[in-house]
Design a protein around this motif. Sequence first.
Motif, PDB file in Angstrom:
ATOM      1  N   PRO A  16      26.517 -20.440  -4.681  1.00  0.00           N
ATOM      2  CA  PRO A  16      26.599 -21.295  -5.863  1.00  0.00           C
ATOM      3  C   PRO A  16      25.504 -21.021  -6.895  1.00  0.00           C
ATOM      4  CG  PRO A  16      25.970 -22.580  -3.915  1.00  0.00           C
ATOM      5  CD  PRO A  16      26.276 -21.199  -3.457  1.00  0.00           C
ATOM      6  N   THR A  17      24.448 -20.339  -6.496  1.00  0.00           N
ATOM      7  CA  THR A  17      23.338 -20.053  -7.409  1.00  0.00           C
ATOM      8  C   THR A  17      23.544 -18.795  -8.248  1.00  0.00           C
ATOM      9  OG1 THR A  17      22.239 -18.882  -5.610  1.00  0.00           O
ATOM     10  CG2 THR A  17      21.647 -21.210  -5.940  1.00  0.00           C
ATOM     11  N   VAL A  37      33.237 -19.979  -2.881  1.00  0.00           N
ATOM     12  CA  VAL A  37      31.810 -20.256  -2.995  1.00  0.00           C
ATOM     13  C   VAL A  37      31.335 -20.834  -1.668  1.00  0.00           C
ATOM     14  CG1 VAL A  37      30.031 -21.441  -4.323  1.00  0.00           C
ATOM     15  CG2 VAL A  37      32.161 -20.752  -5.450  1.00  0.00           C
ATOM     16  N   ARG A  39      27.873 -21.822   0.931  1.00  0.00           N
ATOM     17  CA  ARG A  39      26.445 -22.065   1.142  1.00  0.00           C
ATOM     18  C   ARG A  39      26.259 -21.933   2.644  1.00  0.00           C
ATOM     19  NH1 ARG A  39      25.793 -26.846  -1.098  1.00  0.00           N
ATOM     20  NH2 ARG A  39      25.155 -26.012  -3.101  1.00  0.00           N
ATOM     21  N   GLY A  45      33.098 -24.512  -2.581  1.00  0.00           N
ATOM     22  CA  GLY A  45      33.827 -24.502  -3.846  1.00  0.00           C
ATOM     23  C   GLY A  45      34.696 -23.280  -4.013  1.00  0.00           C
ATOM     24  N   ALA A  67      27.852 -22.751  -9.526  1.00  0.00           N
ATOM     25  CA  ALA A  67      27.916 -24.176  -9.184  1.00  0.00           C
ATOM     26  C   ALA A  67      28.303 -25.034 -10.391  1.00  0.00           C
ATOM     27  CB  ALA A  67      26.583 -24.652  -8.618  1.00  0.00           C
ATOM     28  N   MET A  70      32.376 -24.094 -10.838  1.00  0.00           N
ATOM     29  CA  MET A  70      33.308 -24.081  -9.700  1.00  0.00           C
ATOM     30  C   MET A  70      34.015 -25.422  -9.529  1.00  0.00           C
ATOM     31  SD  MET A  70      30.850 -24.312  -6.379  1.00  0.00           S
ATOM     32  CE  MET A  70      30.087 -25.853  -5.897  1.00  0.00           C
ATOM     33  N   SER A  72      34.698 -28.102  -6.844  1.00  0.00           N
ATOM     34  CA  SER A  72      34.065 -28.435  -5.565  1.00  0.00           C
ATOM     35  C   SER A  72      35.000 -29.158  -4.601  1.00  0.00           C
ATOM     36  CB  SER A  72      32.807 -29.271  -5.800  1.00  0.00           C
ATOM     37  OG  SER A  72      33.137 -30.437  -6.511  1.00  0.00           O
TER      38      SER A  72
END
Length: 150
Positions: A16-17, A37, A39, A45, A67, A70, A72
């Motif tokens: 997400p970064t 996405v 983590r 996401g 982030a 996206m 979520s």
Amino acid sequence: MRVFEIMTEGVQTVPPTMPAADAWELMRRKRIHHLVVTRDEDVVGILSDRDTGSGVGADVRAGHTVADLMTSQVVTVLADDTIRALANLMRGRTIGCAPVVEGKRLVGIVTVSDLLRLLGRGIERPAKPSRPKATHRVPHRKGRRAGGSW
């Protein structure tokens, strides 16, 4: 037919970064329309080509991370779910893809393109045999009807 039979394995994931411009460039280079996405190992996401503004969305991507753009609220499916259930879910929610998970582990993705490819290919089971055509004529027998004459 089950989801695992048509899903694409080896899903492209991004954190997400990541800058949104880099994510869009990755989609363009790989010719894909969705990134999952994650983590650590959790799906957090979906980033679609549309979310990034497509080819003319440099303003949308500028200064944003994945982030920021996206979706979520991710709709996931299981590998053993039916294609019919998946298609109805995607149509009902108006989504273009669904990540396939086993537990929390990402194992694949199914997109609208995968469903269209399946539809275009047709179901791979034999069609019901058609009735053979008559190649000769059989004369009708003349006879008496029950209860009297003709």
